[in-house]
Design a protein around this motif. Structure first.
Motif, PDB file in Angstrom:
ATOM      1  N   SER A 201      -7.979   5.088  -4.142  1.00 29.68           N
ATOM      2  CA  SER A 201      -6.664   4.942  -3.329  1.00 29.68           C
ATOM      3  C   SER A 201      -6.407   3.491  -2.876  1.00 29.68           C
ATOM      4  N   TRP A 202      -6.664   2.738  -3.701  1.00 27.83           N
ATOM      5  CA  TRP A 202      -6.073   1.146  -3.294  1.00 27.83           C
ATOM      6  C   TRP A 202      -4.743   0.984  -3.333  1.00 27.83           C
ATOM      7  N   VAL A 203      -3.911   1.957  -4.221  1.00 30.88           N
ATOM      8  CA  VAL A 203      -2.718   1.473  -4.357  1.00 30.88           C
ATOM      9  C   VAL A 203      -1.877   2.698  -3.967  1.00 30.88           C
ATOM     10  N   CYS A 204      -0.802   2.549  -3.211  1.00 26.55           N
ATOM     11  CA  CYS A 204       0.024   3.236  -2.553  1.00 26.55           C
ATOM     12  C   CYS A 204       0.591   4.502  -3.703  1.00 26.55           C
ATOM     13  N   PRO A 205       0.831   5.414  -3.350  1.00 24.46           N
ATOM     14  CA  PRO A 205       1.094   6.594  -4.516  1.00 24.46           C
ATOM     15  C   PRO A 205       2.687   6.520  -4.251  1.00 24.46           C
ATOM     16  N   GLU A 206       3.095   6.011  -2.914  1.00 22.34           N
ATOM     17  CA  GLU A 206       4.868   6.203  -2.818  1.00 22.34           C
ATOM     18  C   GLU A 206       5.308   4.802  -3.520  1.00 22.34           C
ATOM     19  N   CYS A 207       4.609   3.808  -3.131  1.00 23.14           N
ATOM     20  CA  CYS A 207       5.434   2.390  -3.506  1.00 23.14           C
ATOM     21  C   CYS A 207       4.698   1.419  -4.547  1.00 23.14           C
ATOM     22  N   GLY A 208       3.343   1.659  -4.582  1.00 22.69           N
ATOM     23  CA  GLY A 208       2.427   0.710  -5.308  1.00 22.69           C
ATOM     24  C   GLY A 208       2.054  -0.343  -4.734  1.00 22.69           C
ATOM     25  N   SER A 209       2.434  -0.461  -3.613  1.00 25.95           N
ATOM     26  CA  SER A 209       1.741  -1.794  -2.817  1.00 25.95           C
ATOM     27  C   SER A 209       0.139  -1.442  -2.389  1.00 25.95           C
ATOM     28  N   THR A 210      -0.499  -2.425  -1.961  1.00 26.90           N
ATOM     29  CA  THR A 210      -1.816  -2.363  -1.491  1.00 26.90           C
ATOM     30  C   THR A 210      -2.020  -1.565  -0.444  1.00 26.90           C
ATOM     31  N   ILE A 211      -2.974  -0.584  -0.365  1.00 28.59           N
ATOM     32  CA  ILE A 211      -3.605   0.220   0.896  1.00 28.59           C
ATOM     33  C   ILE A 211      -4.699  -0.624   1.663  1.00 28.59           C
ATOM     34  N   GLN A 212      -4.453  -0.968   2.800  1.00 28.47           N
ATOM     35  CA  GLN A 212      -5.360  -1.793   3.720  1.00 28.47           C
ATOM     36  C   GLN A 212      -6.153  -0.802   4.391  1.00 28.47           C
ATOM     37  N   ARG A 213      -7.595  -1.018   4.413  1.00 29.80           N
ATOM     38  CA  ARG A 213      -8.456  -0.272   5.555  1.00 29.80           C
ATOM     39  C   ARG A 213      -8.922  -1.046   6.597  1.00 29.80           C
ATOM     40  N   SER A 214      -9.336  -0.330   7.736  1.00 38.30           N
ATOM     41  CA  SER A 214     -10.039  -0.877   8.736  1.00 38.30           C
ATOM     42  C   SER A 214     -10.120  -0.295   9.791  1.00 38.30           C
ATOM     43  N   GLY A 215     -11.523  -0.045  10.396  1.00 37.15           N
ATOM     44  CA  GLY A 215     -12.040   0.857  11.534  1.00 37.15           C
ATOM     45  C   GLY A 215     -11.748   2.412  11.295  1.00 37.15           C
ATOM     46  N   GLY A 216     -11.753   2.885  10.014  1.00 37.86           N
ATOM     47  CA  GLY A 216     -11.314   4.138   9.858  1.00 37.86           C
ATOM     48  C   GLY A 216      -9.813   4.366   9.724  1.00 37.86           C
ATOM     49  N   GLN A 217      -9.067   3.477   9.893  1.00 37.64           N
ATOM     50  CA  GLN A 217      -7.590   3.509   9.588  1.00 37.64           C
ATOM     51  C   GLN A 217      -6.886   3.202   8.238  1.00 37.64           C
ATOM     52  N   TRP A 218      -6.133   3.641   7.789  1.00 30.10           N
ATOM     53  CA  TRP A 218      -5.522   2.984   6.632  1.00 30.10           C
ATOM     54  C   TRP A 218      -4.048   2.799   6.823  1.00 30.10           C
ATOM     55  N   TRP A 219      -3.492   2.006   6.096  1.00 34.99           N
ATOM     56  CA  TRP A 219      -1.958   1.638   6.068  1.00 34.99           C
ATOM     57  C   TRP A 219      -1.485   1.143   4.703  1.00 34.99           C
ATOM     58  N   CYS A 220      -0.290   1.555   4.271  1.00 35.90           N
ATOM     59  CA  CYS A 220       0.275   0.904   3.162  1.00 35.90           C
ATOM     60  C   CYS A 220       0.970  -0.384   3.695  1.00 35.90           C
ATOM     61  N   THR A 221       0.821  -1.384   2.769  1.00 37.84           N
ATOM     62  CA  THR A 221       1.433  -2.875   3.218  1.00 37.84           C
ATOM     63  C   THR A 221       2.742  -2.908   2.962  1.00 37.84           C
ATOM     64  N   GLY A 222       3.235  -1.779   2.091  1.00 35.62           N
ATOM     65  CA  GLY A 222       4.737  -2.219   1.612  1.00 35.62           C
ATOM     66  C   GLY A 222       5.677  -0.850   1.999  1.00 35.62           C
ATOM     67  N   CYS A 223       4.994   0.277   2.377  1.00 38.09           N
ATOM     68  CA  CYS A 223       6.222   1.191   2.867  1.00 38.09           C
ATOM     69  C   CYS A 223       5.408   1.927   4.430  1.00 38.09           C
ATOM     70  N   PRO A 224       6.163   2.787   4.680  1.00 36.75           N
ATOM     71  CA  PRO A 224       5.625   3.496   5.972  1.00 36.75           C
ATOM     72  C   PRO A 224       4.428   4.473   5.869  1.00 36.75           C
ATOM     73  N   LEU A 225       4.063   4.619   4.450  1.00 40.01           N
ATOM     74  CA  LEU A 225       2.624   5.715   4.633  1.00 40.01           C
ATOM     75  C   LEU A 225       1.380   4.957   5.297  1.00 40.01           C
ATOM     76  N   ARG A 226       0.897   5.772   6.101  1.00 35.59           N
ATOM     77  CA  ARG A 226      -0.198   5.380   6.797  1.00 35.59           C
ATOM     78  C   ARG A 226      -0.878   6.667   7.587  1.00 35.59           C
ATOM     79  N   ARG A 227      -2.157   6.295   7.832  1.00 31.47           N
ATOM     80  CA  ARG A 227      -3.063   7.678   8.096  1.00 31.47           C
ATOM     81  C   ARG A 227      -2.391   8.177   9.442  1.00 31.47           C
ATOM     82  N   PRO A 228      -2.293   9.538   9.366  1.00 32.83           N
ATOM     83  CA  PRO A 228      -1.686  10.324  10.446  1.00 32.83           C
ATOM     84  C   PRO A 228      -2.688  10.465  11.758  1.00 32.83           C
TER      85      PRO A 228
END
Lengths: 415, 239
Positions: free
Chosen positions: A201-228
């Motif tokens: 899960s390094w690649v966003c399934p929604e938009c193909g951008s990179t997913i970043q992780r830090s301190g238990g959180q994760w978020w897509c760098t290209g679209c609103p998908l992020r850890r709820p």
């Protein structure tokens, strides 16, 4: 229940009993197979009138199902497929065998989730995780997430309990709403069970951008998908519920991963109205699940069985295992997947410093992997050789699916 | 070889690492270190620039979407083309092999490849899944190829490349030939950690990268046993 379904259900129970009596298996598949031949809608008929929870994902299904059944058991009798027979034949067998019960908790192979959602019309579905597993025949991870998503769009009345830490699961559990066509987003309760494995899960399934992780959180760098924000969270040796109350969880199962499974079980049970304070003590009665985590004493050795089927579950197994002599066994038969390439996705370095033995059909694949990993090992031909090669005390056994079943057979099919 | 140490770049592990592809980087690094060569392994993600000065570049397997995205980003980046122009070694596996060619198919659409190898890939009638074996081009002086393949592609070689091997089991490019090579570029359908079963192929890449005609032999007991076992399994399946 229609007459045809009654007959099918009865024949199904008989076949399962015969299979067990003949020593051919635990009967958890054959009965359902025969029943479904007689009445293809048998699973739907057997599901009617029950409040059902489905549990699906790549890893932890069997254990989470067992824990959930224990938690829901606060309310009454629960039918469940506790032998890991997780396809519609197994569900049919389990429900036929249980007779009439108000509740059912069913483990579902991730490929069959859409079909089983359709047949059983569950009250709640738990989505644990998605990672690479037997890619020579299984769906690739992104495709699997897409299938789940498409299935949930058709069942927006089902309540979803899903893992906030797995981007693939979060995306699958949040299909786009289309209120104009009467499609509302499903109701999702999020839990956080941690995720050691990130490589799918390094690649966003929604938009193909990179997913970043830090301190238990994760978020897509290209679209609103992020850890709820999760409502159920593992904290220390317990679980925080949505009201903020912390419940100590005392399990007989090892590892942080099982605390996560316990949190999931409590969250699913809560969807049926079970209060965590009532359910939490019942989780402690679960000891081993279809041989997983079973401990057997033999020739002065305390043998503990850990099942590890894919890279993500190997990482969890190393976390659970004690610093003790360890036997690794690898097969590549049909149920395992024929391809052993995944061995290179696992870092075996945590085993350095332990006495490591290897066996199984594909021990040489493992040998090459351990060699490259600078993990010294000894190859043994049989399970008995392995026992003789270690001093009295704990022997951890980590094996993939059929290798695990082979060793379980050596130990009289321990449960 | 660059001055300080042998530099190995694993290209886009976030996109092109479906199944054990990391193994090839680990194996090359270990076999170089065992010969006393200092080694640096760089994992370059798809949102990073590709260094053009490494000695060996590894391109792994991937699903259709990541494969198409990986090819686009590598074309836009240009680093791999500069590296090849300077004589670097490239090893492509499965999807990573296809994208080194002129074109390939992903999600039913023809995509532009990196045009580093004269070959094009399309879809075959069925998926090729299982053991793959072949006799390697005698000019490379290597023992038989052994691997596992899992792909839906068929690859057609142009006159500028040579087949890596003649197929003895499995499908490879088209059931007759498998993989391709030209200069210091080499691709194969033997997927994932292909070098685990083919240590001599790993050494070929190291020789290409270092210019060494020979490398000191290593203890390959376990890979030899694995190769023999796989060869026997393929023979037994055929009998």
């Amino acid at each position: 229940m229609p007459l045809r379904a009654k007959v099918a259900s009865s024949v199904s129970r008989t076949a399962a009993a015969l299979s067990r009596a003949a020593g051919r298996g635990d009967g958890s598949v054959i009965g359902g197979w025969i029943g479904l031949k007689i009445d293809p809608d048998l699973l739907a008929h057997l599901s009617a009138g029950r409040a059902i929870a489905l549990v699906s994902g790549t890893n932890g299904k069997t254990t989470t199902t067992r824990l959930t059944a224990a938690a829901v058991g606060v309310l009454g009798r629960v039918a469940t497929n506790s032998f890991g027979a997780n396809m519609p034949t197994g569900h049919t067998s389990a429900l036929a065998k249980a007779g009439s019960t108000p509740y059912a908790v069913l483990e579902v192979d991730e490929h069959y989730l859409a079909q089983v959602l359709e047949a059983t019309e569950p009250h709640v579905v738990a989505l644990l995780n998605l990672s690479r597993d037997q890619l020579d025949r299984a769906k690739e991870v992104a495709m699997m997430a897409q299938l789940w998503r498409a299935a949930l769009v058709r069942h927006t009345d089902v309540r979803v309990v899903a893992n906030a830490d797995d981007p693939m699961v979060v995306w699958a559990a949040t299909p786009p709403a289309d209120p104009a066509r009467g499609i509302n987003p499903p109701h999702v309760t999020w839990f956080s069970a941690g995720q050691r494995w990130h490589d799918d899960s390094w690649v966003c399934p929604e938009c193909g951008s990179t997913i970043q992780r830090s301190g238990g959180q994760w978020w897509c760098t290209g679209c609103p998908l992020r850890r709820p924000e999760p409502q159920w969270v593992v904290e220390d040796e317990g679980v925080l519920d949505p009201t903020g109350a912390w419940h100590k969880v005392s399990l007989q199962l090892p590892g942080k991963v099982n605390l996560g499974n316990a949190a999931t079980a409590l969250a699913v049970a809560a969807e049926f109205g079970v209060r965590p304070v009532d359910a939490v003590s019942r989780l402690g009665i679960v000891t081993s699940v279809a041989g997983r985590y079973a401990q057997v004493d033999k020739d002065g050795r305390n043998i503990r069985l850990l099942l590890a089927k894919n890279p993500a579950s190997w990482l969890e197994a190393f976390d659970m295992a004690d610093e003790a002599p360890t036997l690794l066994s690898i097969n590549a038969r049909d149920p395992d997947g024929l391809d052993t390439s995944w061995l290179f996705d696992v870092d075996f370095a945590p085993l350095r410093g332990r006495q490591v033995l290897i066996t199984g059909d594909r021990a040489y694949d493992l040998a090459v992997r351990l060699d490259v990993n600078d993990v010294p090992f000894q190859h043994v031909r049989t399970f008995d050789d392995a026992i003789r090669s270690v001093p009295p005390g704990r022997l951890e056994v980590i094996a993939n699916y059929t290798a695990f079943q082979d060793i379980r057979a050596e130990l009289d099919r321990v449960n | 070889m660059s001055t300080e140490s042998l530099r190995i770049v694993w290209i886009y592990p976030d996109l092109l690492s479906t199944y054990g592809d990391r193994g090839n980087a680990l194996i090359l690094a270990r076999r170089a270190r065992q010969r006393g060569m200092p080694v640096e392994v760089l994992e370059v993600r798809s949102d990073e620039r590709l260094p053009a000065t490494a000695d060996i570049y590894l391109v792994g397997g991937g699903e259709d979407g990541p494969q198409a995205l990986g090819a686009q980003r590598l074309i836009a980046d240009g680093g791999l083309h500069r590296a090849v122009a300077q004589g670097s070694v490239v090893f492509g596996v499965c999807a990573g092999y296809q994208l080194l060619g002129m074109s390939f198919f992903a999600k039913g659409v023809q995509c532009r490849g990196l045009e580093l190898l004269d070959l094009q890939s399309d879809r075959g009638p069925s998926r090729a899944v299982g053991e793959l074996a072949g006799e390697i081009d005698p000019r490379l002086g290597l023992p038989a190829l052994t691997g596992f393949e899992n792909h839906g592609g068929r690859t057609h070689l142009g006159p500028e490349v040579s087949p890596l091997a003649r197929v003895t089991a499995g499908v490879g490019n088209d059931g007759a030939t498998e993989g391709a090579w030209r200069g210091k570029l080499l691709g194969t359908y033997s997927h994932g950690p292909a070098l685990a079963r083919n240590p001599a192929l790993a050494d070929l890449l190291l020789r290409w990268a270092t210019g060494a005609h020979q490398l000191p032999p290593l203890d390959d007991t376990w890979s030899d046993r694995l190769r023999n076992e796989r060869r026997a399994a393929v023979a037994a399946a055929r009998a």
